[in-house]
Design an enzyme around this catalytic site. Structure first.
Site, PDB file in Angstrom:
ATOM      1  N   HIS A 213      27.032 -23.819  49.569  1.00 52.39           N
ATOM      2  CA  HIS A 213      25.958 -24.780  49.297  1.00 52.39           C
ATOM      3  C   HIS A 213      26.550 -26.177  49.508  1.00 52.39           C
ATOM      4  O   HIS A 213      27.755 -26.371  49.396  1.00 52.39           O
ATOM      5  CB  HIS A 213      25.415 -24.574  47.876  1.00 52.39           C
ATOM      6  CG  HIS A 213      24.550 -23.346  47.783  1.00 52.39           C
ATOM      7  ND1 HIS A 213      23.181 -23.399  47.786  1.00 52.39           N
ATOM      8  CD2 HIS A 213      24.868 -22.026  47.729  1.00 52.39           C
ATOM      9  CE1 HIS A 213      22.686 -22.172  47.722  1.00 52.39           C
ATOM     10  NE2 HIS A 213      23.688 -21.314  47.690  1.00 52.39           N
ATOM     11  N   CYS A 244      19.656 -22.950  43.998  1.00 50.40           N
ATOM     12  CA  CYS A 244      19.642 -21.702  43.229  1.00 50.40           C
ATOM     13  C   CYS A 244      18.883 -21.940  41.934  1.00 50.40           C
ATOM     14  O   CYS A 244      19.163 -22.894  41.205  1.00 50.40           O
ATOM     15  CB  CYS A 244      21.061 -21.237  42.916  1.00 50.40           C
ATOM     16  SG  CYS A 244      21.069 -19.752  41.892  1.00 50.40           S
TER      17      CYS A 244
HETATM   18  P1  HMG Z   1      16.263  -7.737  33.340  1.00 50.87           P
HETATM   19  O1  HMG Z   1      15.139  -8.412  32.631  1.00 50.87           O
HETATM   20  O2  HMG Z   1      17.590  -7.735  32.677  1.00 50.87           O
HETATM   21  O3  HMG Z   1      15.921  -6.249  33.802  1.00 50.87           O
HETATM   22  O4  HMG Z   1      16.395  -8.406  34.774  1.00 50.87           O
HETATM   23  P2  HMG Z   1      15.178  -5.068  33.178  1.00 50.87           P
HETATM   24  O5  HMG Z   1      15.708  -3.869  33.897  1.00 50.87           O
HETATM   25  O6  HMG Z   1      15.237  -5.124  31.676  1.00 50.87           O
HETATM   26  O7  HMG Z   1      13.639  -5.277  33.637  1.00 50.87           O
HETATM   27  C1  HMG Z   1      12.810  -6.264  33.078  1.00 50.87           C
HETATM   28  C2  HMG Z   1      11.552  -6.415  33.912  1.00 50.87           C
HETATM   29  O8  HMG Z   1      11.887  -6.779  35.244  1.00 50.87           O
HETATM   30  C3  HMG Z   1      10.740  -5.122  34.039  1.00 50.87           C
HETATM   31  O9  HMG Z   1       9.383  -5.502  34.184  1.00 50.87           O
HETATM   32  C4  HMG Z   1      11.182  -4.557  35.361  1.00 50.87           C
HETATM   33  O10 HMG Z   1      10.219  -3.744  35.973  1.00 50.87           O
HETATM   34  C5  HMG Z   1      11.385  -5.823  36.164  1.00 50.87           C
HETATM   35  P3  HMG Z   1       8.350  -5.505  32.929  1.00 50.87           P
HETATM   36  O11 HMG Z   1       8.428  -4.092  32.417  1.00 50.87           O
HETATM   37  O12 HMG Z   1       8.894  -6.526  31.957  1.00 50.87           O
HETATM   38  O13 HMG Z   1       7.046  -5.907  33.553  1.00 50.87           O
HETATM   39  N1  HMG Z   1      12.375  -5.619  37.219  1.00 50.87           N
HETATM   40  C6  HMG Z   1      12.118  -5.780  38.535  1.00 50.87           C
HETATM   41  N2  HMG Z   1      11.003  -6.141  39.186  1.00 50.87           N
HETATM   42  C7  HMG Z   1      11.088  -6.195  40.535  1.00 50.87           C
HETATM   43  N3  HMG Z   1      12.215  -5.911  41.228  1.00 50.87           N
HETATM   44  C8  HMG Z   1      13.340  -5.560  40.591  1.00 50.87           C
HETATM   45  C9  HMG Z   1      13.320  -5.488  39.176  1.00 50.87           C
HETATM   46  N4  HMG Z   1      14.243  -5.165  38.267  1.00 50.87           N
HETATM   47  C10 HMG Z   1      13.656  -5.243  37.077  1.00 50.87           C
HETATM   48  N5  HMG Z   1      14.447  -5.297  41.281  1.00 50.87           N
HETATM   49  C11 HMG Z   1      17.116  -8.677  37.020  1.00 50.87           C
HETATM   50  C12 HMG Z   1      17.427  -8.085  35.659  1.00 50.87           C
HETATM   51  C13 HMG Z   1      18.385  -8.692  37.836  1.00 50.87           C
HETATM   52  C14 HMG Z   1      16.062  -7.830  37.695  1.00 50.87           C
HETATM   53  C15 HMG Z   1      16.564 -10.105  36.806  1.00 50.87           C
HETATM   54  O14 HMG Z   1      17.532 -10.796  36.054  1.00 50.87           O
HETATM   55  C16 HMG Z   1      16.300 -10.838  38.081  1.00 50.87           C
HETATM   56  O15 HMG Z   1      15.455 -10.456  38.883  1.00 50.87           O
HETATM   57  N6  HMG Z   1      16.995 -11.948  38.268  1.00 50.87           N
HETATM   58  C17 HMG Z   1      16.812 -12.772  39.461  1.00 50.87           C
HETATM   59  C18 HMG Z   1      18.139 -13.101  40.001  1.00 50.87           C
HETATM   60  C19 HMG Z   1      17.983 -13.828  41.317  1.00 50.87           C
HETATM   61  O16 HMG Z   1      17.177 -13.462  42.150  1.00 50.87           O
HETATM   62  N7  HMG Z   1      18.773 -14.898  41.486  1.00 50.87           N
HETATM   63  C20 HMG Z   1      18.777 -15.632  42.705  1.00 50.87           C
HETATM   64  C21 HMG Z   1      19.401 -14.834  43.810  1.00 50.87           C
HETATM   65  S1  HMG Z   1      21.187 -14.796  43.716  1.00 50.87           S
HETATM   66  C22 HMG Z   1      21.662 -16.231  44.531  1.00 50.87           C
HETATM   67  O17 HMG Z   1      20.831 -17.007  44.932  1.00 50.87           O
HETATM   68  C23 HMG Z   1      23.115 -16.442  44.760  1.00 50.87           C
HETATM   69  C24 HMG Z   1      23.543 -16.198  46.206  1.00 50.87           C
HETATM   70  O18 HMG Z   1      22.803 -17.016  47.095  1.00 50.87           O
HETATM   71  C25 HMG Z   1      25.020 -16.518  46.340  1.00 50.87           C
HETATM   72  C26 HMG Z   1      25.361 -17.890  45.729  1.00 50.87           C
HETATM   73  O19 HMG Z   1      24.942 -18.904  46.281  1.00 50.87           O
HETATM   74  O20 HMG Z   1      26.005 -17.872  44.678  1.00 50.87           O
HETATM   75  C27 HMG Z   1      23.341 -14.744  46.612  1.00 50.87           C
HETATM   76 MG    MG Z   2      23.274 -19.100  47.548  1.00 51.20          MG
END
Ligand code: HMG
Ligand code: MG
Length: 307
Positions: A213, A244
């Site tokens: 970034h 992010c």
């Molecule tokens: P959680 O709340 O701990 O998970 O989230 P959970 O298993 O307890 O599930 C809670 C709810 O989320 C449930 O729904 C699940 O169905 C739903 P509810 O029953 O409450 O309606 N759920 C999902 N829905 C859709 N798709 C899924 C999914 N999993 C659970 N896969 C979780 C854990 C990881 C899912 C959550 O914390 C999350 O989605 N976080 C988002 C993280 C993210 O996207 N961050 C940005 C991307 S990473 C990034 O940008 C960095 C990178 O670029 C490198 C860098 O620059 O560092 C890669």
């Molecule tokens: Mg990134």
């Protein structure tokens, strides 16, 4: 005598704009615009486009249309379409969407792991295990991202040992490629070389990617520093889109146009057509109603209108 280190002759650019770039965009971007963006980028010749993210829509609403985007994009032969998959729910969605590569994403910082994916580093690796096994079973490519490898917005410094530890765990899951990510853009060139060298002592150098970034304006310098230690894969975001959602103040990835302009000047092959990337950058910037953040992109666009 030439004492300069030899640079790689060719480099793979992973275009992450449609995912990392747009995931943090506050205004809703329609699936139609995302589809058009991915298709324009594919036509520009990227070997790999991060097109989707199957995460919780409550956490990252902008990525909620990922299945729609993946269903509609015309697949270009020679382009790998990747999707983020934090758990099996995400993996199942990515498989149904015909992703060619799935991306598990962990962190070298405990604090960031909690904020980003709501669990500890150890718990995240346990979650990734079935994803990794399923990817292998279905013949999908497996990539891992290691966030905060150069510093963390919550805990500050991150040690080389912490990076090596997570890289080793990702390697043991069978990853084909591992991204070393500067989530908040704090790295400087010598630090970059130290982290990359340490990662390369743990995983094959030709499978290591730099994900920078550009928050502090160091990303291009860090890419050059990474080239000097032999890194051959870099992530970039068209028009410098992004940030992010869990790293306040972090700006977008290094702009793709800037990276390709630099690599072209160094005579390093990417297979990507810079003019078409500039066009794609103008397209998405117009859709978002603002000027793109790529210096090279803006300069090349201005030159065109001045002709
Ligand atoms: P959680 O709340 O701990 O998970 O989230 P959970 O298993 O307890 O599930 C809670 C709810 O989320 C449930 O729904 C699940 O169905 C739903 P509810 O029953 O409450 O309606 N759920 C999902 N829905 C859709 N798709 C899924 C999914 N999993 C659970 N896969 C979780 C854990 C990881 C899912 C959550 O914390 C999350 O989605 N976080 C988002 C993280 C993210 O996207 N961050 C940005 C991307 S990473 C990034 O940008 C960095 C990178 O670029 C490198 C860098 O620059 O560092 C890669
Ligand atoms: Mg990134």
């Amino acid at each position: 005598m030439n004492t300069q280190p030899a640079l790689p002759k060719s480099v793979k650019i992973v275009e992450v704009g449609p995912r990392d770039g747009l995931q943090n965009e506050p205004q809703w971007v329609s699936a139609a615009v995302k589809i058009e963006l991915v298709e324009r980028l594919a036509r520009a010749g990227f070997p790999n486009i991060e097109a989707a993210s199957f995460v919780s829509p409550k956490w990252v609403p902008q990525m909620a249309s990922s299945a729609e985007v993946m269903a509609a994009i015309e697949r270009r032969p020679g382009t790998m379409y990747s999707a983020l998959t934090p758990n099996m729910q995400g993996f199942d969605a990515a498989l149904a969407a015909r992703a060619g590569e799935v991306v598990i994403f962990g962190s070298a910082s405990e604090a960031f792991s909690q904020k980003n994916i709501n669990c500890s580093i150890a718990a995240s690796i346990a979650r990734f295990e079935p994803v990794a096994q399923a990817a292998k079973a279905h013949g999908l490519r497996l990539r891992a991202s290691v966030s905060c490898a150069f510093g963390c917005p919550y805990q500050g410094a991150v040690s080389l040992d912490a990076v090596a530890d997570v890289v080793g765990r990702m390697r043991d899951l069978g990853c084909d490629e591992i991204d070393i990510a500067d989530t908040i853009g704090v790295a400087t060139p010598r630090h970059t070389q130290a982290v990359m060298a340490r990662a390369a002592a743990t995983f094959r150098l030709d499978g290591i990617a730099g994900h920078f970034h550009d928050t502090y304006g160091q990303a291009l310098a860090n890419i050059y520093a990474s080239l000097e230690v032999g890194v051959q894969i870099f992530h970039a975001s068209v028009a410098g889109l992004g940030g992010c959602p869990y790293a306040k103040g972090a700006t977008g990835n290094v702009a793709t146009e800037d990276v390709i302009y630099m690599l072209n000047g160094l005579g390093i092959h990417t297979g990507v057509d810079l003019d078409q990337v500039v066009e794609a950058g103008l397209f998405i910037s117009e859709q978002l109603g603002r000027k793109g953040a790529s210096r090279a992109g803006n300069a090349l666009a201005a030159k065109r209108t001045n002709l």
